[in-house]
Design an enzyme around this catalytic site. Structure first.
Site, PDB file in Angstrom:
ATOM      1  N   ARG A  12       0.617  -1.119  -0.150  1.00 35.63           N
ATOM      2  CA  ARG A  12      -0.282   0.293  -0.088  1.00 35.63           C
ATOM      3  C   ARG A  12       0.782   1.320  -0.416  1.00 35.63           C
ATOM      4  NH1 ARG A  12      -3.841   0.158   4.979  1.00 35.63           N
ATOM      5  NH2 ARG A  12      -4.179   1.715   4.360  1.00 35.63           N
ATOM      6  N   ARG A  39      -6.677  -6.977   0.173  1.00 39.64           N
ATOM      7  CA  ARG A  39      -5.925  -5.613  -0.381  1.00 39.64           C
ATOM      8  C   ARG A  39      -4.585  -6.370  -0.499  1.00 39.64           C
ATOM      9  NH1 ARG A  39      -5.884   0.350  -0.135  1.00 39.64           N
ATOM     10  NH2 ARG A  39      -4.590   0.267  -1.054  1.00 39.64           N
ATOM     11  N   ALA A  83       7.561   0.182   6.581  1.00 41.18           N
ATOM     12  CA  ALA A  83       6.095   0.273   7.518  1.00 41.18           C
ATOM     13  C   ALA A  83       5.741   1.034   8.504  1.00 41.18           C
ATOM     14  CB  ALA A  83       5.784  -1.511   8.119  1.00 41.18           C
ATOM     15  N   GLY A  84       4.344   1.615   8.790  1.00 45.27           N
ATOM     16  CA  GLY A  84       4.196   2.339   9.393  1.00 45.27           C
ATOM     17  C   GLY A  84       2.685   2.976   9.583  1.00 45.27           C
ATOM     18  N   ILE A  85       2.584   3.402  10.734  1.00 41.81           N
ATOM     19  CA  ILE A  85       1.159   3.652  11.538  1.00 41.81           C
ATOM     20  C   ILE A  85       1.627   5.210  11.649  1.00 41.81           C
ATOM     21  CG2 ILE A  85       0.571   1.242  11.490  1.00 41.81           C
ATOM     22  CD1 ILE A  85       0.686   1.852  14.627  1.00 41.81           C
ATOM     23  N   TYR A 147       4.726   9.911  16.556  1.00 39.58           N
ATOM     24  CA  TYR A 147       5.672   9.474  15.475  1.00 39.58           C
ATOM     25  C   TYR A 147       6.633  10.274  15.103  1.00 39.58           C
ATOM     26  CZ  TYR A 147       4.427   9.474  10.317  1.00 39.58           C
ATOM     27  OH  TYR A 147       4.965   9.235   8.672  1.00 39.58           O
TER      28      TYR A 147
HETATM   29  N1  CAA Z   1      -0.744  24.585  14.608  1.00 44.48           N
HETATM   30  C1  CAA Z   1      -0.669  25.124  15.826  1.00 44.48           C
HETATM   31  N2  CAA Z   1      -2.114  24.370  16.554  1.00 44.48           N
HETATM   32  C2  CAA Z   1      -2.552  23.916  15.785  1.00 44.48           C
HETATM   33  C3  CAA Z   1      -2.166  23.364  15.114  1.00 44.48           C
HETATM   34  C4  CAA Z   1      -0.386  23.547  14.058  1.00 44.48           C
HETATM   35  N3  CAA Z   1       0.064  22.515  13.445  1.00 44.48           N
HETATM   36  N4  CAA Z   1      -2.649  21.923  14.581  1.00 44.48           N
HETATM   37  C5  CAA Z   1      -3.848  22.491  14.807  1.00 44.48           C
HETATM   38  N5  CAA Z   1      -3.623  22.635  15.822  1.00 44.48           N
HETATM   39  C6  CAA Z   1      -5.130  23.940  16.884  1.00 44.48           C
HETATM   40  C7  CAA Z   1      -6.203  23.857  16.462  1.00 44.48           C
HETATM   41  O1  CAA Z   1      -6.007  25.542  16.221  1.00 44.48           O
HETATM   42  C8  CAA Z   1      -7.245  23.879  17.702  1.00 44.48           C
HETATM   43  O2  CAA Z   1      -6.405  25.063  18.265  1.00 44.48           O
HETATM   44  P1  CAA Z   1      -8.281  25.799  19.147  1.00 44.48           P
HETATM   45  O3  CAA Z   1      -8.548  24.769  20.749  1.00 44.48           O
HETATM   46  O4  CAA Z   1      -7.376  26.748  19.679  1.00 44.48           O
HETATM   47  O5  CAA Z   1      -8.645  25.969  17.994  1.00 44.48           O
HETATM   48  C9  CAA Z   1      -6.520  22.986  18.758  1.00 44.48           C
HETATM   49  O6  CAA Z   1      -4.977  22.855  18.253  1.00 44.48           O
HETATM   50  C10 CAA Z   1      -6.891  21.574  18.283  1.00 44.48           C
HETATM   51  O7  CAA Z   1      -7.171  21.125  16.683  1.00 44.48           O
HETATM   52  P2  CAA Z   1      -7.761  19.779  16.639  1.00 44.48           P
HETATM   53  O8  CAA Z   1      -9.324  20.188  16.371  1.00 44.48           O
HETATM   54  O9  CAA Z   1      -7.046  19.152  14.944  1.00 44.48           O
HETATM   55  O10 CAA Z   1      -8.079  18.960  17.469  1.00 44.48           O
HETATM   56  P3  CAA Z   1      -8.130  17.633  17.514  1.00 44.48           P
HETATM   57  O11 CAA Z   1      -8.458  17.084  18.771  1.00 44.48           O
HETATM   58  O12 CAA Z   1      -8.926  17.305  16.726  1.00 44.48           O
HETATM   59  O13 CAA Z   1      -6.928  16.947  16.355  1.00 44.48           O
HETATM   60  C11 CAA Z   1      -4.797  16.202  15.440  1.00 44.48           C
HETATM   61  C12 CAA Z   1      -5.481  17.064  16.425  1.00 44.48           C
HETATM   62  C13 CAA Z   1      -5.258  15.184  15.519  1.00 44.48           C
HETATM   63  C14 CAA Z   1      -2.947  16.392  15.912  1.00 44.48           C
HETATM   64  C15 CAA Z   1      -5.159  16.713  13.963  1.00 44.48           C
HETATM   65  O14 CAA Z   1      -5.067  18.571  14.237  1.00 44.48           O
HETATM   66  C16 CAA Z   1      -4.794  16.296  12.819  1.00 44.48           C
HETATM   67  O15 CAA Z   1      -5.055  15.440  12.406  1.00 44.48           O
HETATM   68  N6  CAA Z   1      -3.178  17.333  12.689  1.00 44.48           N
HETATM   69  C17 CAA Z   1      -2.274  17.116  12.066  1.00 44.48           C
HETATM   70  C18 CAA Z   1      -1.264  15.776  12.035  1.00 44.48           C
HETATM   71  C19 CAA Z   1      -0.109  15.889  10.887  1.00 44.48           C
HETATM   72  O16 CAA Z   1      -0.059  16.266   9.884  1.00 44.48           O
HETATM   73  N7  CAA Z   1      -0.234  14.539  10.382  1.00 44.48           N
HETATM   74  C20 CAA Z   1       0.737  13.323   9.712  1.00 44.48           C
HETATM   75  C21 CAA Z   1      -0.357  12.597   9.011  1.00 44.48           C
HETATM   76  S1  CAA Z   1       0.688  12.514   8.098  1.00 44.48           S
HETATM   77  C22 CAA Z   1       2.044  11.925   7.875  1.00 44.48           C
HETATM   78  O17 CAA Z   1       2.506  12.241   9.620  1.00 44.48           O
HETATM   79  C23 CAA Z   1       3.443  11.134   6.769  1.00 44.48           C
HETATM   80  C24 CAA Z   1       4.766  12.157   7.555  1.00 44.48           C
HETATM   81  O18 CAA Z   1       4.999  11.241   7.012  1.00 44.48           O
HETATM   82  C25 CAA Z   1       4.433  13.229   6.897  1.00 44.48           C
END
Ligand code: CAA
Length: 240
Positions: A12, A39, A83-85, A147
């Site tokens: 995947r 899958r 592999a990563g989550i 992560y």
């Molecule tokens: N910097 C500053 N503040 C942030 C922020 C950021 N990057 N992201 C979110 N916030 C703030 C929001 O603005 C919010 O503030 P308020 O409460 O003042 O409005 C607060 O944090 C809470 O945000 P959420 O409503 O999104 O809170 P949540 O608990 O529902 O979700 C989270 C938090 C899980 C971190 C969600 O924002 C998220 O999924 N973020 C993405 C994280 C990300 O980039 N992951 C990468 C995945 S892909 C990967 O990992 C592959 C790779 O190698 C690149």
């Protein structure tokens, strides 16, 4: 003789592109997967690549899995630890479970798999290990202490193990992808992802194939002088 490659999480996302890229380049590929039989079956039928099920978190399963690949395809020359989550949550909401699952899979899995192939590579005087890290292991990311810690650990692991393999023909390198167009990235909330993409100078998500071609570069027989390096492929999002 074609070289034998294992790609963990190889059915995947980025792993799929790596498996297919290696196969197209003439490698005998074993694509490992953790649990989604349906899958994996579809992937095997579509690509003609052999699939092997085991959990990279489990030390014994890794030993047995590598032995099975060696028996069916031959001794393993190339390992791609892909592999990563994710279990993204802010520190306030993250439980010990979300921490353990990510560390055990993303970092523990790298140790388990490297351990299972290492002695053979040293004995044969040839090996290529490529570990898939992340921009978020280099720069950190809000909501990813688990992560980011695991991926950052991968970059340290790579530099340490590279020193052990260097005089024996075994190279160990890492790739640090940025945000790539995969299921993992599409799980990021759209409003958050939009802001991330706005910070990528190239102006778009990366493609899995753009990571696969870097793996091919690193694992080539001609790549013996590249070891302990990290290749950042992130559209210019993080430079240092
Ligand atoms: N910097 C500053 N503040 C942030 C922020 C950021 N990057 N992201 C979110 N916030 C703030 C929001 O603005 C919010 O503030 P308020 O409460 O003042 O409005 C607060 O944090 C809470 O945000 P959420 O409503 O999104 O809170 P949540 O608990 O529902 O979700 C989270 C938090 C899980 C971190 C969600 O924002 C998220 O999924 N973020 C993405 C994280 C990300 O980039 N992951 C990468 C995945 S892909 C990967 O990992 C592959 C790779 O190698 C690149």
């Amino acid at each position: 003789m074609a070289r034998v490659a294992i790609v963990t999480g190889g059915t995947r996302g980025i792993g799929e592109a790596i498996s297919v890229g290696l196969k197209n380049a003439g490698y005998k590929v074993a694509a490992n997967y953790a649990g989604n039989d349906e899958r994996a079956k579809g992937f095997a039928e579509r690509t003609g690549i052999a699939v092997f099920r085991w959990d990279v978190c489990d030390y014994d399963q890794c030993q047995q899995g590598v032995a099975k690949v060696a028996a069916e395809l031959g001794p393993v020359d190339v390992l791609v630890n892909n592999a990563g989550i994710t279990r993204d949550a802010t520190m306030r909401k993250m439980g010990r479970k979300g921490w353990d699952e990510v560390i055990d899979t993303n970092l523990g899995g790298v140790f388990n798999m490297a351990k299972a192939v290492w002695d053979g590579m040293l004995e044969r005087g040839f090996g290529r290990v490529v570990n898939i890290g992340s921009i978020n292991g280099q720069a950190g990311q809000y909501g990813q202490v688990n992560y980011a810690a695991a991926k950052s650990g991968i970059h340290g692991f790579t530099k340490a193990l590279a020193q052990e393999g260097a005089s024996k023909g075994v190279t160990v390198n890492a790739i640090a992808p940025g945000y790539i167009d995969t299921d993992m990235v599409s799980a990021v909330p759209p409003n958050v992802l939009e802001k991330i993409v706005a910070r990528i100078p190239v102006g778009r998500l990366g493609k899995a194939d753009e990571i696969a071609r870097a793996v091919l570069f690193l694992v080539a027989d001609e790549g013996g002088f590249i070891t302990g390096s990290t290749l950042s492929i992130n559209g210019g999002q993080h430079m240092y």
